[in-house]
Design an enzyme around this catalytic site. Structure first.
Site, PDB file in Angstrom:
ATOM      1  N   SER A 284       0.801  -1.239   0.000  1.00 15.61           N
ATOM      2  CA  SER A 284       0.000   0.000   0.000  1.00 15.61           C
ATOM      3  C   SER A 284       0.826   1.277   0.000  1.00 15.61           C
ATOM      4  O   SER A 284       0.264   2.360  -0.205  1.00 15.61           O
ATOM      5  CB  SER A 284      -0.931   0.025   1.208  1.00 15.61           C
ATOM      6  OG  SER A 284      -1.973  -0.882   1.032  1.00 15.61           O
TER       7      SER A 284
ATOM      8  N   LYS B 179       0.367   3.341  -2.944  1.00 18.96           N
ATOM      9  CA  LYS B 179      -0.828   4.191  -3.071  1.00 18.96           C
ATOM     10  C   LYS B 179      -0.477   5.664  -2.915  1.00 18.96           C
ATOM     11  O   LYS B 179      -1.172   6.531  -3.433  1.00 18.96           O
ATOM     12  CB  LYS B 179      -1.876   3.773  -2.027  1.00 18.96           C
ATOM     13  CG  LYS B 179      -2.426   2.381  -2.311  1.00 18.96           C
ATOM     14  CD  LYS B 179      -3.266   1.818  -1.189  1.00 18.96           C
ATOM     15  CE  LYS B 179      -3.722   0.410  -1.556  1.00 18.96           C
ATOM     16  NZ  LYS B 179      -4.344  -0.313  -0.455  1.00 18.96           N
TER      17      LYS B 179
ATOM     18  N   TYR C  90      -3.185  -2.928 -10.579  1.00 17.84           N
ATOM     19  CA  TYR C  90      -3.112  -2.714  -9.125  1.00 17.84           C
ATOM     20  C   TYR C  90      -2.189  -3.752  -8.470  1.00 17.84           C
ATOM     21  O   TYR C  90      -1.378  -3.409  -7.591  1.00 17.84           O
ATOM     22  CB  TYR C  90      -4.529  -2.782  -8.550  1.00 17.84           C
ATOM     23  CG  TYR C  90      -4.599  -2.700  -7.042  1.00 17.84           C
ATOM     24  CD1 TYR C  90      -4.549  -1.473  -6.391  1.00 17.84           C
ATOM     25  CD2 TYR C  90      -4.715  -3.860  -6.261  1.00 17.84           C
ATOM     26  CE1 TYR C  90      -4.614  -1.398  -5.005  1.00 17.84           C
ATOM     27  CE2 TYR C  90      -4.785  -3.792  -4.883  1.00 17.84           C
ATOM     28  CZ  TYR C  90      -4.730  -2.564  -4.258  1.00 17.84           C
ATOM     29  OH  TYR C  90      -4.792  -2.489  -2.883  1.00 17.84           O
TER      30      TYR C  90
ATOM     31  N   TYR D  42      -4.761   3.929   8.026  1.00 19.29           N
ATOM     32  CA  TYR D  42      -6.099   3.310   8.066  1.00 19.29           C
ATOM     33  C   TYR D  42      -6.802   3.566   9.392  1.00 19.29           C
ATOM     34  O   TYR D  42      -6.798   4.680   9.894  1.00 19.29           O
ATOM     35  CB  TYR D  42      -6.004   1.807   7.749  1.00 19.29           C
ATOM     36  CG  TYR D  42      -5.203   1.581   6.523  1.00 19.29           C
ATOM     37  CD1 TYR D  42      -5.711   1.953   5.280  1.00 19.29           C
ATOM     38  CD2 TYR D  42      -3.919   1.061   6.568  1.00 19.29           C
ATOM     39  CE1 TYR D  42      -4.970   1.797   4.135  1.00 19.29           C
ATOM     40  CE2 TYR D  42      -3.168   0.892   5.423  1.00 19.29           C
ATOM     41  CZ  TYR D  42      -3.709   1.267   4.211  1.00 19.29           C
ATOM     42  OH  TYR D  42      -2.975   1.123   3.092  1.00 19.29           O
TER      43      TYR D  42
ATOM     44  N   VAL E  98       1.233  -3.591   3.882  1.00 22.99           N
ATOM     45  CA  VAL E  98       1.240  -4.910   4.528  1.00 22.99           C
ATOM     46  C   VAL E  98       2.509  -5.710   4.261  1.00 22.99           C
ATOM     47  O   VAL E  98       2.657  -6.817   4.789  1.00 22.99           O
ATOM     48  CB  VAL E  98       0.003  -5.783   4.168  1.00 22.99           C
ATOM     49  CG1 VAL E  98      -1.250  -5.239   4.794  1.00 22.99           C
ATOM     50  CG2 VAL E  98      -0.127  -5.993   2.677  1.00 22.99           C
TER      51      VAL E  98
HETATM   52  O1  DON Z   1      -4.706  -4.822  -1.843  1.00 21.14           O
HETATM   53  C1  DON Z   1      -4.173  -5.292  -0.850  1.00 21.14           C
HETATM   54  O2  DON Z   1      -4.798  -5.809   0.061  1.00 21.14           O
HETATM   55  C2  DON Z   1      -2.653  -5.207  -0.756  1.00 21.14           C
HETATM   56  N1  DON Z   1      -2.050  -5.266  -2.035  1.00 21.14           N
HETATM   57  C3  DON Z   1      -2.189  -3.937  -0.110  1.00 21.14           C
HETATM   58  C4  DON Z   1      -2.790  -3.693   1.241  1.00 21.14           C
HETATM   59  C5  DON Z   1      -1.923  -2.915   2.158  1.00 21.14           C
HETATM   60  O3  DON Z   1      -0.726  -2.850   2.013  1.00 21.14           O
HETATM   61  C6  DON Z   1      -2.592  -2.292   3.315  1.00 21.14           C
HETATM   62  N2  DON Z   1      -1.619  -1.737   4.227  1.00 21.14           N
HETATM   63  N3  DON Z   1      -1.424  -1.822   5.364  1.00 21.14           N
END
Ligand code: DON
Length: 311
Positions: free
Chosen positions: A64, A67, A189, A245, A263
């Site tokens: 993320s 993003k 994505y 978040y 993550v």
């Molecule tokens: O879309 C997802 O769930 C992962 N590619 C990225 C989520 C993420 O990194 C949330 N961060 N804490």
């Protein structure tokens, strides 16, 4: 105050006490294979220097954190028109929550939760024929690392298990807030999330956010302008309110810096007027944020006083 290298060494020495307090992400199978007990930290300062400790040169999965950079790309190409398709309020819900989309007519709360990032990737899928190269090009320029890439195994693993993200994409399409085919946007994505960088590279790549929107060369002289100062201030504000978040309030309380987490266990934080920080350690808490990276940032602001003035 101790010197920055001394502070970083002292943080590094205190990290083992956090081992085992979290767990690596396993909802994306390829991420579960990462060695959990790794820790790296890098601080890039506005004089062009970069200070590192631990595994700061080991590439990790940005997830993320990308993003942040796709949002900057979209802000550059769309300007304020972007806000017709995504909000700028904290969600107070998990990063992959679907629930608010129904009551809020398919407009995600902010660009950093998964639903909002999917809209951003939809916008960029319309804008760029090869979004992966547009993003990699930006990151390579900013970090002076021409060999940056996205990891095909991680992208494939995430794409095969992206059911919830796909559901959100279709739901937003039903509200007219998704213009491309969800399958195509999900391909982009998942590649975006699978981008790999080290802490040293990530700290360098985000220094423009600490420098009023303008990148710096390695010698600390002015580089590419990515954003006007007002836009950089707004990106930092969104990071502070939405970057962690449903833990954004706790992060603001403990650390008080604009931040973006992923993550893969990485985090990037900016100290406007001072520099940028990247930290990585793969074990996550229940909200998907790295336990050791959060602790390290808290130790760093405690030791330096960063964020107590001017924010
Ligand atoms: O879309 C997802 O769930 C992962 N590619 C990225 C989520 C993420 O990194 C949330 N961060 N804490």
């Amino acid at each position: 105050m101790n010197s920055l290298p001394e502070i970083l060494a002292s943080i590094h020495a205190r990290i083992p006490r956090y081992w085992g307090q979290g767990a690596v992400a396993n909802y994306i199978p390829a991420l579960a294979q990462v060695n959990p007990r790794q820790f790296g930290m890098a601080v890039a300062l506005l004089d062009g220097s970069v200070h590192t400790v631990g595994d700061a040169h080991v590439p990790f999965s940005l997830q993320s954190i990308t993003k942040l950079f796709t949002f900057v790309l979209a802000l550059r190409s769309e300007g304020d028109a972007l806000w017709q398709r995504v909000g700028r309020e904290p969600s107070g819900a998990a990063f992959n929550s679907i629930v608010q989309l129904e009551t809020e007519s398919g407009i995600p709360r902010n660009p950093f939760i998964n639903a909002g990032a999917l809209v951003i990737t939809d916008i960029l899928t319309t804008r760029y024929a090869h979004l992966d190269y547009a993003l990699l090009g930006l990151l390579r320029r900013l970090s002076d690392a021409p060999d940056l890439h996205w990891n095909p195994q991680v992208a494939k693993s995430e794409r095969e298990t992206a059911h919830r993200n796909m559901a959100m994409a279709y739901f937003m399409k039903s509200h007219g807030n998704f213009h491309n085919e969800p399958e195509l946007v999900l391909d982009n994505y998942c590649r975006q999330c699978a981008t790999e960088m080290s802490c040293a590279q990530l700290a360098r790549a985000s220094i423009f956010l600490a420098n009023g929107g303008q990148d710096l060369t390695h010698s600390g002289t002015p580089g590419e302008r990515l954003l006007q100062p007002e836009a950089a201030r707004r990106v930092n504000a969104l990071m502070l309110t939405c970057g962690a978040y449903d833990a954004a309030g706790d992060f603001a309380y403990r650390i008080g810096l604009p931040i973006k987490t992923g993550v893969g266990g990485g985090m990037v934080a900016t100290v406007p007027g001072v520099g940028s920080i990247a930290v990585w350690s793969p074990e996550l808490d229940a909200k998907g944020n790295s336990v050791a990276a959060r602790a390290a940032l808290e130790m760093l602001v405690d030791a330096t006083g960063w964020g107590t003035k001017g924010l």
